[in-house]
Design a protein around this motif. Structure first.
Motif, PDB file in Angstrom:
ATOM      1  N   ALA A  59       0.837  -1.203   0.000  1.00 25.40           N
ATOM      2  CA  ALA A  59       0.000   0.000   0.000  1.00 25.40           C
ATOM      3  C   ALA A  59       0.872   1.253   0.000  1.00 25.40           C
ATOM      4  O   ALA A  59       1.832   1.353   0.761  1.00 25.40           O
ATOM      5  CB  ALA A  59      -0.922  -0.011   1.213  1.00 25.40           C
ATOM      6  N   PHE A  60       0.545   2.169  -0.864  1.00 29.89           N
ATOM      7  CA  PHE A  60       1.250   3.466  -0.988  1.00 29.89           C
ATOM      8  C   PHE A  60       2.761   3.308  -1.219  1.00 29.89           C
ATOM      9  O   PHE A  60       3.531   4.196  -0.893  1.00 29.89           O
ATOM     10  CB  PHE A  60       1.007   4.329   0.255  1.00 29.89           C
ATOM     11  CG  PHE A  60      -0.422   4.718   0.458  1.00 29.89           C
ATOM     12  CD1 PHE A  60      -1.044   5.616  -0.405  1.00 29.89           C
ATOM     13  CD2 PHE A  60      -1.159   4.187   1.515  1.00 29.89           C
ATOM     14  CE1 PHE A  60      -2.377   5.977  -0.216  1.00 29.89           C
ATOM     15  CE2 PHE A  60      -2.483   4.547   1.705  1.00 29.89           C
ATOM     16  CZ  PHE A  60      -3.099   5.440   0.847  1.00 29.89           C
ATOM     17  N   GLU A  61       3.155   2.202  -1.781  1.00 28.26           N
ATOM     18  CA  GLU A  61       4.581   1.892  -1.924  1.00 28.26           C
ATOM     19  C   GLU A  61       5.372   2.983  -2.665  1.00 28.26           C
ATOM     20  O   GLU A  61       6.496   3.326  -2.288  1.00 28.26           O
ATOM     21  CB  GLU A  61       4.720   0.564  -2.674  1.00 28.26           C
ATOM     22  CG  GLU A  61       6.116   0.020  -2.717  1.00 28.26           C
ATOM     23  CD  GLU A  61       6.119  -1.391  -3.288  1.00 28.26           C
ATOM     24  OE1 GLU A  61       5.881  -2.336  -2.510  1.00 28.26           O
ATOM     25  OE2 GLU A  61       6.334  -1.536  -4.504  1.00 28.26           O
ATOM     26  N   ASN A  62       4.772   3.537  -3.718  1.00 22.42           N
ATOM     27  CA  ASN A  62       5.495   4.545  -4.506  1.00 22.42           C
ATOM     28  C   ASN A  62       5.541   5.911  -3.845  1.00 22.42           C
ATOM     29  O   ASN A  62       6.490   6.663  -4.035  1.00 22.42           O
ATOM     30  CB  ASN A  62       4.843   4.696  -5.893  1.00 22.42           C
ATOM     31  CG  ASN A  62       5.243   3.564  -6.824  1.00 22.42           C
ATOM     32  OD1 ASN A  62       6.247   2.903  -6.594  1.00 22.42           O
ATOM     33  ND2 ASN A  62       4.448   3.345  -7.854  1.00 22.42           N
ATOM     34  N   VAL A  63       4.486   6.263  -3.113  1.00 25.87           N
ATOM     35  CA  VAL A  63       4.401   7.638  -2.611  1.00 25.87           C
ATOM     36  C   VAL A  63       4.696   7.774  -1.116  1.00 25.87           C
ATOM     37  O   VAL A  63       5.128   8.825  -0.659  1.00 25.87           O
ATOM     38  CB  VAL A  63       3.008   8.242  -2.929  1.00 25.87           C
ATOM     39  CG1 VAL A  63       2.894   8.527  -4.420  1.00 25.87           C
ATOM     40  CG2 VAL A  63       1.886   7.345  -2.452  1.00 25.87           C
ATOM     41  N   ARG A  64       4.431   6.723  -0.337  1.00 29.92           N
ATOM     42  CA  ARG A  64       4.750   6.715   1.095  1.00 29.92           C
ATOM     43  C   ARG A  64       5.362   5.362   1.427  1.00 29.92           C
ATOM     44  O   ARG A  64       4.711   4.500   2.026  1.00 29.92           O
ATOM     45  CB  ARG A  64       3.470   6.910   1.948  1.00 29.92           C
ATOM     46  CG  ARG A  64       2.720   8.219   1.747  1.00 29.92           C
ATOM     47  CD  ARG A  64       3.377   9.413   2.411  1.00 29.92           C
ATOM     48  NE  ARG A  64       3.425   9.360   3.863  1.00 29.92           N
ATOM     49  CZ  ARG A  64       2.486   9.888   4.668  1.00 29.92           C
ATOM     50  NH1 ARG A  64       1.414  10.472   4.173  1.00 29.92           N
ATOM     51  NH2 ARG A  64       2.635   9.847   5.989  1.00 29.92           N
ATOM     52  N   PRO A  65       6.627   5.157   1.025  1.00 26.47           N
ATOM     53  CA  PRO A  65       7.211   3.816   1.166  1.00 26.47           C
ATOM     54  C   PRO A  65       7.235   3.300   2.603  1.00 26.47           C
ATOM     55  O   PRO A  65       7.297   2.085   2.827  1.00 26.47           O
ATOM     56  CB  PRO A  65       8.632   3.991   0.619  1.00 26.47           C
ATOM     57  CG  PRO A  65       8.814   5.410   0.263  1.00 26.47           C
ATOM     58  CD  PRO A  65       7.529   6.137   0.395  1.00 26.47           C
ATOM     59  N   GLU A  66       7.143   4.185   3.582  1.00 27.24           N
ATOM     60  CA  GLU A  66       7.170   3.754   4.979  1.00 27.24           C
ATOM     61  C   GLU A  66       5.807   3.257   5.465  1.00 27.24           C
ATOM     62  O   GLU A  66       5.709   2.649   6.531  1.00 27.24           O
ATOM     63  CB  GLU A  66       7.667   4.903   5.877  1.00 27.24           C
ATOM     64  CG  GLU A  66       6.678   6.042   6.139  1.00 27.24           C
ATOM     65  CD  GLU A  66       6.510   7.037   4.976  1.00 27.24           C
ATOM     66  OE1 GLU A  66       7.002   6.756   3.869  1.00 27.24           O
ATOM     67  OE2 GLU A  66       5.855   8.083   5.175  1.00 27.24           O
ATOM     68  N   PHE A  67       4.753   3.528   4.679  1.00 32.65           N
ATOM     69  CA  PHE A  67       3.392   3.260   5.140  1.00 32.65           C
ATOM     70  C   PHE A  67       3.171   1.802   5.552  1.00 32.65           C
ATOM     71  O   PHE A  67       2.739   1.513   6.675  1.00 32.65           O
ATOM     72  CB  PHE A  67       2.379   3.663   4.057  1.00 32.65           C
ATOM     73  CG  PHE A  67       0.939   3.434   4.455  1.00 32.65           C
ATOM     74  CD1 PHE A  67       0.224   4.408   5.136  1.00 32.65           C
ATOM     75  CD2 PHE A  67       0.291   2.234   4.152  1.00 32.65           C
ATOM     76  CE1 PHE A  67      -1.105   4.204   5.499  1.00 32.65           C
ATOM     77  CE2 PHE A  67      -1.029   2.018   4.518  1.00 32.65           C
ATOM     78  CZ  PHE A  67      -1.725   3.000   5.194  1.00 32.65           C
ATOM     79  N   ALA A  68       3.493   0.891   4.629  1.00 32.36           N
ATOM     80  CA  ALA A  68       3.181  -0.524   4.875  1.00 32.36           C
ATOM     81  C   ALA A  68       3.880  -1.040   6.132  1.00 32.36           C
ATOM     82  O   ALA A  68       3.319  -1.851   6.888  1.00 32.36           O
ATOM     83  CB  ALA A  68       3.586  -1.364   3.667  1.00 32.36           C
ATOM     84  N   GLU A  69       5.079  -0.543   6.364  1.00 37.37           N
ATOM     85  CA  GLU A  69       5.865  -0.987   7.521  1.00 37.37           C
ATOM     86  C   GLU A  69       5.326  -0.410   8.831  1.00 37.37           C
ATOM     87  O   GLU A  69       5.222  -1.098   9.841  1.00 37.37           O
ATOM     88  CB  GLU A  69       7.322  -0.523   7.303  1.00 37.37           C
ATOM     89  CG  GLU A  69       8.321  -1.025   8.314  1.00 37.37           C
ATOM     90  CD  GLU A  69       8.636  -2.501   8.137  1.00 37.37           C
ATOM     91  OE1 GLU A  69       9.099  -3.082   9.112  1.00 37.37           O
ATOM     92  OE2 GLU A  69       8.403  -3.069   7.041  1.00 37.37           O
ATOM     93  N   GLU A  70       4.929   0.874   8.762  1.00 31.16           N
ATOM     94  CA  GLU A  70       4.627   1.592  10.009  1.00 31.16           C
ATOM     95  C   GLU A  70       3.144   1.666  10.360  1.00 31.16           C
ATOM     96  O   GLU A  70       2.792   2.060  11.471  1.00 31.16           O
ATOM     97  CB  GLU A  70       5.206   3.013   9.928  1.00 31.16           C
ATOM     98  CG  GLU A  70       6.732   3.012   9.862  1.00 31.16           C
ATOM     99  CD  GLU A  70       7.306   4.419   9.690  1.00 31.16           C
ATOM    100  OE1 GLU A  70       6.566   5.409   9.856  1.00 31.16           O
ATOM    101  OE2 GLU A  70       8.511   4.509   9.396  1.00 31.16           O
ATOM    102  N   GLY A  84      -6.712  -4.371   4.797  1.00 30.67           N
ATOM    103  CA  GLY A  84      -5.651  -5.311   5.165  1.00 30.67           C
ATOM    104  C   GLY A  84      -4.585  -4.657   6.032  1.00 30.67           C
ATOM    105  O   GLY A  84      -3.965  -5.308   6.879  1.00 30.67           O
ATOM    106  N   ALA A  85      -4.387  -3.346   5.814  1.00 30.41           N
ATOM    107  CA  ALA A  85      -3.377  -2.604   6.587  1.00 30.41           C
ATOM    108  C   ALA A  85      -3.906  -2.200   7.965  1.00 30.41           C
ATOM    109  O   ALA A  85      -3.173  -1.633   8.760  1.00 30.41           O
ATOM    110  CB  ALA A  85      -2.948  -1.367   5.803  1.00 30.41           C
ATOM    111  N   GLY A  86      -5.200  -2.447   8.200  1.00 26.29           N
ATOM    112  CA  GLY A  86      -5.768  -2.133   9.513  1.00 26.29           C
ATOM    113  C   GLY A  86      -6.435  -0.768   9.594  1.00 26.29           C
ATOM    114  O   GLY A  86      -6.827  -0.318  10.677  1.00 26.29           O
TER     115      GLY A  86
END
Lengths: 166, 456
Positions: free
Chosen positions: A40-51, A79-81
């Protein structure tokens, strides 16, 4: 049943967040929420999926969810909550998809920053920013959509097929 | 006598029905003050007919009967999974399955997805399944095979389903779950949209196409300028457009946020549908007194060959006013991958070469477009010019494969979206334009107005 009250940490986005940003097309080879959430948001907010944490809330700008009809976008957010997306306006297919699969959307222009804590009361139609004390009112969803959000499209269709849709 | 004074929900004193009825059962003499008796727009009328109602009003939610439901290989798999949850064996015959996004299979995961469509088609004995080599880009297939027709209500799990508005249908994109629901029940809920009227009069200049009309409009109203709404297109410039250009206009209605983009059908549509359309159809037109949310008017002679800069389709400038180098030129997609588009580009590329620093990729939107290109010698023109010609696929339009961009690369493209990372790396750039601009830019290596290259 969708929660009637949610409180969570804000991820703030600007106007015209399109579904290619939410989930890039190269990952459209599965419908699985958890797998999609990893990108999710990998291109624009790469930290999103992790955090991102269970219970977080997205506050977007106008025309949130524009572009492709991919239901993978709200699926990735669930899925990301993410428990709720708030924006002044939504693209219509994203809006339908979200309601259908149980992701509540609120049409409201909210003052919030990344990391703000906000609470959303869907029944009262009220959003409170716990950091600033700002209160925003929003009109609740029309009855039809509220029921659909609550029951879900799958169950709603099952009832329709059985002729028990009331 | 009238018992309400607002324009909605007015009840006729005599027949106790809405004044939005096409014809009241009783004659009404004179118009009472502060009241309006309104007709319906095309979208309102199509929804009313399919909901079995005599009239509908904007913002009303209706359950409406679906004429066709379509899914592609990307949106299909989630739809099939949802469909199985319904535990029903009944599926509407007018279900159309089209393999186009990632076929021929680009990797194992997409191969599995494509396989699931084949299996679903087999299990439910669906005859309208278009596999590799038999079809092409879903919207082109829906039109070529006569599923799209005036007055129909068509949904598809692809946002560019709005394309069939060019034939006078109300067609709109939906998600996978609701596509499954529509397959099972033959119905879907709709919020009746408000309608905006776009009137384009006058004559378009050379090398100015339907693409430029819709880019010009989106540049004017913005990417959310028609959010939730129905766009209706009128005027002499629209009427004089060939069907392929009209399809481009309706196709990109979604880029203004619209639910649909409808053009009143005329002989261009009726002639196209002869010996093609499946079943009967009834054209639907707006009432003269229908109410529009807004009306926008444009002079076609002032519309230039346009380019939409990254990263929104509303970032529009005339091609002549932009000077940037390109790495790739992409001609194809549901927006501009028809034979008419190929002819325009081939005309420019004939006896010319694609610039040595540019890769040009040509992707016909369907098998039949490909066949026609062969017959007309266009494939030869493109290959002589050093362009790469592939079979039909959505391919690189959405960054799938067959022309994905590397970091920092720039593409002039006849497609519909220039979002961040749309055709590849997140730091690549897509400039949207008509097929003539794409071809001219391929030759010069820089974004170029075709008028400039042709005068050289």
């Amino acid at each position: 049943m969708v929660e009637k009250y949610v409180k969570g940490r804000v991820w703030k986005f600007s106007d015209n967040v399109d579904t290619d940003q939410i989930i890039p097309a190269k990952y459209l080879v599965t419908g699985d929420r958890q797998k999609l959430a990893k990108h999710a948001f990998e291109n624009v907010r790469p930290e999103f999926a992790e955090e991102v944490r269970e219970g977080d809330i997205i506050v977007g700008g106008k025309n949130f969810g524009s572009g492709s009809s991919r239901e993978h976008a709200p699926r990735a957010l669930l899925g990301a909550g993410i428990t709720c997306v708030i924006a002044p306006s939504f693209a219509r297919i994203f809006y339908r998809n979200s309601i259908n699969i149980g992701l509540p959307l609120v049409e409201c222009d909210v003052n919030a920053e990344d990391g703000s804590i906000i609470a959303v009361d869907f029944e009262e139609g009220k959003i409170v920013n716990a950091d600033t004390g700002d209160v925003h009112a929003f009109p609740p969803l029309p009855d039809f959509l509220m029921k659909l959000l609550d029951v879900g499209l799958i169950e709603n269709t099952k009832r329709k097929l059985k002729g028990t849709n009331g | 006598m009238i018992i309400a004074t607002s324009c909605e929900g007015i009840t006729c004193w005599w027949c106790d029905k809405s004044w939005r009825l096409i014809a009241c059962e009783f004659p009404y003499i004179g118009s009472p003050p502060n009241t309006r008796v309104m007709g319906m727009t095309i979208a309102e009328k199509i929804l009313a007919i399919h909901a079995g109602k005599s009239s509908v009003s904007p913002r009303e939610i209706v359950d409406a009967r679906i004429d066709y439901v379509m899914v592609n290989d990307v949106t299909g798999l989630p739809a099939f999974e949802v469909f199985e949850e319904f535990q029903t064996s009944s599926i509407i015959e007018n279900t159309v399955l089209i393999q186009d996004h990632y076929v021929p299979n680009k990797d194992v995961a997409s191969a599995e997805q494509a396989k699931s469509m084949r299996e679903f088609a087999g299990k439910y004995k669906l005859k309208n399944h278009f596999d590799v080599g038999r079809g092409g880009v879903c919207h082109q297939i829906m039109i070529e095979h006569g599923f799209a027709a005036p007055g129909r209500l068509i949904v598809g799990a692809d946002s560019h389903t709005c394309s069939y508005g060019a034939l006078g249908a109300l067609s709109t994109g939906i998600g996978s779950s609701e596509a499954a629901s529509a397959m099972a029940t033959g119905e879907l809920w709709f919020k009746v949209p408000e309608t905006q009227k776009f009137v384009v009069n006058g004559k378009l200049g050379k090398n100015v196409m339907g693409k430029d009309i819709i880019l010009h409009i989106i540049g004017d109203i913005g990417v959310s300028g028609s959010l939730y709404k129905s766009m209706e297109f009128y005027g002499s410039a629209i009427e004089s457009l060939q069907l392929s250009d009209r399809i481009t206009i309706s196709n990109m209605a979604i880029e203004a946020g619209a639910k649909c983009g409808i053009i009143p059908p005329d002989d261009a549509v009726f002639n196209y549908l002869k010996n093609r359309v499946v079943g009967e159809y009834t054209p639907v037109y707006a009432d003269e007194d229908s109410e529009y949310d807004d009306t926008f008017e444009y002079d076609a002679s002032e519309i230039r060959a346009m380019v939409a800069k990254p990263h929104l389709p509303e970032n529009v400038v005339p091609a002549s006013e932009i000077d940037v180098g390109i790495d790739q030129a992409y001609l194809g997609s549901c927006t501009n991958g028809r034979i008419e588009d190929m002819r325009v580009a081939a005309e420019i590329l004939k006896d010319r070469k694609v610039h040595p620093d540019v890769r040009m990729i040509v992707v016909p939107a369907s098998k039949s477009v490909f066949e026609q290109m062969l017959r007309e010698g266009l494939i030869e023109v493109f290959m002589d010019a050093d362009a790469y010609v592939s079979g039909p696929t959505c391919g690189a339009c959405l960054g799938g494969y067959m022309g994905v961009l590397a970091e920092g690369e720039r593409c002039i493209s006849s497609t519909n979206r220039n979002f961040i990372g749309r055709m590849g790396h997140k730091d690549s750039e897509v400039y949207l334009a008509n097929p003539a601009v794409v071809a001219a830019s391929a030759v010069t290596g820089r974004i170029t107005d075709p008028d400039d290259i042709e005068s050289n």
